[in-house]
Design a protein around this motif. Structure first.
Motif, PDB file in Angstrom:
ATOM      1  N   ALA A  47       0.822  -1.206   0.000  1.00 24.90           N
ATOM      2  CA  ALA A  47       0.000   0.000   0.000  1.00 24.90           C
ATOM      3  C   ALA A  47       0.851   1.249   0.000  1.00 24.90           C
ATOM      4  O   ALA A  47       1.899   1.310   0.637  1.00 24.90           O
ATOM      5  CB  ALA A  47      -0.914   0.018   1.227  1.00 24.90           C
ATOM      6  N   ASP A  48       0.345   2.255  -0.708  1.00 26.18           N
ATOM      7  CA  ASP A  48       0.911   3.593  -0.668  1.00 26.18           C
ATOM      8  C   ASP A  48      -0.175   4.512  -0.130  1.00 26.18           C
ATOM      9  O   ASP A  48      -1.043   4.961  -0.878  1.00 26.18           O
ATOM     10  CB  ASP A  48       1.342   4.041  -2.063  1.00 26.18           C
ATOM     11  CG  ASP A  48       1.849   5.480  -2.077  1.00 26.18           C
ATOM     12  OD1 ASP A  48       2.098   6.019  -0.986  1.00 26.18           O
ATOM     13  OD2 ASP A  48       1.979   6.047  -3.179  1.00 26.18           O
ATOM     14  N   PRO A  49      -0.184   4.798   1.178  1.00 25.21           N
ATOM     15  CA  PRO A  49      -1.290   5.530   1.768  1.00 25.21           C
ATOM     16  C   PRO A  49      -1.184   7.044   1.656  1.00 25.21           C
ATOM     17  O   PRO A  49      -1.689   7.773   2.507  1.00 25.21           O
ATOM     18  CB  PRO A  49      -1.222   5.087   3.234  1.00 25.21           C
ATOM     19  CG  PRO A  49       0.228   4.892   3.491  1.00 25.21           C
ATOM     20  CD  PRO A  49       0.797   4.371   2.187  1.00 25.21           C
ATOM     21  N   PHE A  54      -6.542  10.756  -7.083  1.00 29.36           N
ATOM     22  CA  PHE A  54      -7.920  10.416  -7.434  1.00 29.36           C
ATOM     23  C   PHE A  54      -8.264   8.984  -7.033  1.00 29.36           C
ATOM     24  O   PHE A  54      -9.416   8.573  -7.117  1.00 29.36           O
ATOM     25  CB  PHE A  54      -8.153  10.606  -8.933  1.00 29.36           C
ATOM     26  CG  PHE A  54      -8.198  12.060  -9.333  1.00 29.36           C
ATOM     27  CD1 PHE A  54      -9.359  12.791  -9.210  1.00 29.36           C
ATOM     28  CD2 PHE A  54      -7.057  12.685  -9.807  1.00 29.36           C
ATOM     29  CE1 PHE A  54      -9.401  14.124  -9.573  1.00 29.36           C
ATOM     30  CE2 PHE A  54      -7.077  14.019 -10.170  1.00 29.36           C
ATOM     31  CZ  PHE A  54      -8.256  14.750 -10.050  1.00 29.36           C
ATOM     32  N   GLY A  55      -7.279   8.226  -6.630  1.00 24.25           N
ATOM     33  CA  GLY A  55      -7.501   6.842  -6.226  1.00 24.25           C
ATOM     34  C   GLY A  55      -6.284   6.322  -5.491  1.00 24.25           C
ATOM     35  O   GLY A  55      -5.232   6.959  -5.469  1.00 24.25           O
ATOM     36  N   GLY A  56      -6.443   5.162  -4.872  1.00 16.03           N
ATOM     37  CA  GLY A  56      -5.339   4.562  -4.130  1.00 16.03           C
ATOM     38  C   GLY A  56      -4.917   3.249  -4.764  1.00 16.03           C
ATOM     39  O   GLY A  56      -5.767   2.464  -5.209  1.00 16.03           O
ATOM     40  N   PHE A  57      -3.631   3.000  -4.824  1.00 15.28           N
ATOM     41  CA  PHE A  57      -3.106   1.773  -5.400  1.00 15.28           C
ATOM     42  C   PHE A  57      -2.806   0.753  -4.301  1.00 15.28           C
ATOM     43  O   PHE A  57      -2.421   1.112  -3.186  1.00 15.28           O
ATOM     44  CB  PHE A  57      -1.813   2.049  -6.176  1.00 15.28           C
ATOM     45  CG  PHE A  57      -2.026   2.793  -7.464  1.00 15.28           C
ATOM     46  CD1 PHE A  57      -2.387   2.113  -8.617  1.00 15.28           C
ATOM     47  CD2 PHE A  57      -1.862   4.166  -7.508  1.00 15.28           C
ATOM     48  CE1 PHE A  57      -2.582   2.798  -9.802  1.00 15.28           C
ATOM     49  CE2 PHE A  57      -2.062   4.865  -8.687  1.00 15.28           C
ATOM     50  CZ  PHE A  57      -2.423   4.177  -9.842  1.00 15.28           C
ATOM     51  N   ASP A 117     -12.763   5.522   3.463  1.00 15.45           N
ATOM     52  CA  ASP A 117     -13.888   6.008   4.255  1.00 15.45           C
ATOM     53  C   ASP A 117     -14.624   7.124   3.526  1.00 15.45           C
ATOM     54  O   ASP A 117     -14.075   7.792   2.643  1.00 15.45           O
ATOM     55  CB  ASP A 117     -13.404   6.531   5.615  1.00 15.45           C
ATOM     56  CG  ASP A 117     -12.571   7.795   5.478  1.00 15.45           C
ATOM     57  OD1 ASP A 117     -13.147   8.901   5.560  1.00 15.45           O
ATOM     58  OD2 ASP A 117     -11.343   7.691   5.271  1.00 15.45           O
ATOM     59  N   TYR A 118     -15.881   7.310   3.914  1.00 13.96           N
ATOM     60  CA  TYR A 118     -16.713   8.396   3.401  1.00 13.96           C
ATOM     61  C   TYR A 118     -17.307   9.128   4.592  1.00 13.96           C
ATOM     62  O   TYR A 118     -17.992   8.516   5.423  1.00 13.96           O
ATOM     63  CB  TYR A 118     -17.822   7.826   2.515  1.00 13.96           C
ATOM     64  CG  TYR A 118     -18.825   8.852   2.012  1.00 13.96           C
ATOM     65  CD1 TYR A 118     -18.509   9.705   0.955  1.00 13.96           C
ATOM     66  CD2 TYR A 118     -20.085   8.959   2.588  1.00 13.96           C
ATOM     67  CE1 TYR A 118     -19.427  10.637   0.487  1.00 13.96           C
ATOM     68  CE2 TYR A 118     -21.007   9.879   2.123  1.00 13.96           C
ATOM     69  CZ  TYR A 118     -20.676  10.716   1.078  1.00 13.96           C
ATOM     70  OH  TYR A 118     -21.584  11.635   0.620  1.00 13.96           O
ATOM     71  N   GLY A 149      -7.330   6.060   1.321  1.00 15.99           N
ATOM     72  CA  GLY A 149      -8.086   7.151   0.721  1.00 15.99           C
ATOM     73  C   GLY A 149      -9.442   7.311   1.362  1.00 15.99           C
ATOM     74  O   GLY A 149      -9.811   6.589   2.289  1.00 15.99           O
ATOM     75  N   GLY A 150     -10.195   8.273   0.851  1.00 20.03           N
ATOM     76  CA  GLY A 150     -11.532   8.521   1.363  1.00 20.03           C
ATOM     77  C   GLY A 150     -12.137   9.738   0.700  1.00 20.03           C
ATOM     78  O   GLY A 150     -11.567  10.328  -0.210  1.00 20.03           O
TER      79      GLY A 150
END
Length: 373
Positions: A47-49, A54-57, A117-118, A149-150
């Motif tokens: 993970a790259d937090p 625009f998105g998480g890899f 999360d939202y 992400g969130g």
């Protein structure tokens, strides 16, 4: 073509801005900046937090998987959020959010890998949002997954002042062929219950109704535990069982798992049973926690309704072979869990029966409740 008439007074008015409509882009940017180090603290292999894209890899190969199946789960916290808002205690609802998702992954045999999360509100209060996100990060650390992400949505007019809502999204992985489906469950298998930390995150519409109707104050000592305020006791975060159960799942010692959420013991256990398997749960196998005894007494709730609504002190149920029971309980105990043998799998229609004696759960005589799946 006739020209449009222009009101000169209208031209003199200043242009409208997004902030005048109730949305502060600056506050949102400040929140992202504040929570970026919180997210980085949840980093794990694969993970790259970093936030802001625009998105998480996520790279499953870097996480050590060879041929993974991905498992996804989404959930919220429900009206437990209202208690957090009413008491001003926002520190643990983020843990609840993660728990509700990752506990649904481990029952499939999947290791949680990453979480999003939202957070939605009418007016963004960055200090409150940051506290909530810190709780989400704490939950991710407990589960061993990365917060990658969130989304923060500020929607004036949709939420009342001070209100907010949460949703969580988790993705996990399990090696192909090692997923838990319940297909291996057989007659004679044993049910092991893992103790809950409280109400967890289901049944709070009834909990709040009991508190309000009976006039209990959330900022006063809990009637069932004078060492804690009632609000704090009810807000105890949902227990995350991932790290305790994952080693046992990978060793093949667990045939099925059931996360006890909405529907209680009665309706959740059958979800992991094959046809011809009927679970029988003996409530005399563990002591009813004081919190649930208090809720049942104050709400005059029938035992069967308790078994259908709350976890009743058991947050997760494992189905194991009879020969493995002692080993599994020993390892769960070493991992910090409190575990009980609470029943077994009998032959019968797919479903569950929860029963108890006449001297427990406010019962006047022996009782049982059955749910057919």
């Amino acid at each position: 073509m006739r020209a449009a008439m222009v009101d000169p007074k209208h031209n003199q008015q200043p242009g409208m801005t997004y902030e005048q409509a109730g949305v502060s882009i600056a506050a949102g940017n400040a929140l992202v900046k504040a929570i970026a180090p919180i997210a980085r603290a949840t980093a794990r292999p694969g993970a790259d937090p970093e936030l802001g894209g625009f998105g998480g890899f996520f790279d499953p190969l870097a996480a050590g998987y060879r041929d993974p199946l991905l498992v996804a789960a989404t959930d919220g916290v429900g009206t437990k959020l209202k208690l957090a808002i009413d008491t001003g205690r926002h520190e643990t609802v983020g843990i609840d959010l993660v728990a509700m998702c990752v506990n649904d992954l481990i029952v499939q045999g999947a290791e949680p890998l990453f979480f999003l999360d939202y957070f939605a509100t009418g007016k963004l209060e960055p200090h409150i949002a940051a506290v909530v996100v810190q709780g989400i990060a704490d939950g991710c650390k407990q589960a061993g997954c990365a917060l990658i992400g969130g989304e923060t949505a500020e929607m004036p007019g949709l939420y009342s002042k001070g209100d907010y809502d949460l949703a969580g999204f988790a993705v996990g992985a399990v090696e192909r062929g090692e997923q838990l489906t319940g297909a291996k469950v057989a007659v004679g298998d044993v049910l092991i219950g893992l103790a809950s930390s409280g109400v967890h995150s289901n049944g709070f519409s009834l909990v709040r109704r009991i508190v309000e109707d009976r006039g209990f104050a959330l900022d006063r000592p809990a009637p069932f535990d004078h060492a804690r305020l009632l609000g704090a006791a009810l807000l105890a975060p949902t227990r995350i069982y991932v790290k305790s159960l994952l080693p046992l799942v990978r060793r093949g010692l667990i045939k099925a798992l059931s996360h006890i959420t909405g529907g209680g013991l009665l309706e959740n256990i059958p979800r992991v049973l094959p046809e011809g398997a009927h679970a029988r749960v003996d409530t005399a196998a563990w002591e009813q926690p004081a919190l649930f005894a208090w809720l049942q007494g104050q709400g005059r709730i029938e035992p069967g309704e308790m078994a259908r609504t709350f976890n009743c002190g058991i947050g997760m149920v494992a189905v194991v072979a009879a020969a493995d029971v002692a080993n599994v309980i020993e390892q769960l105990t070493e991992a910090g869990e409190t575990a009980f043998v609470i029943g077994a799998i009998d032959a019968g229609p797919r479903g569950c029966t929860v029963f108890g004696p006449g001297d427990g759960w406010h019962a006047m005589q022996p009782w049982e409740a059955t749910h057919a799946a």
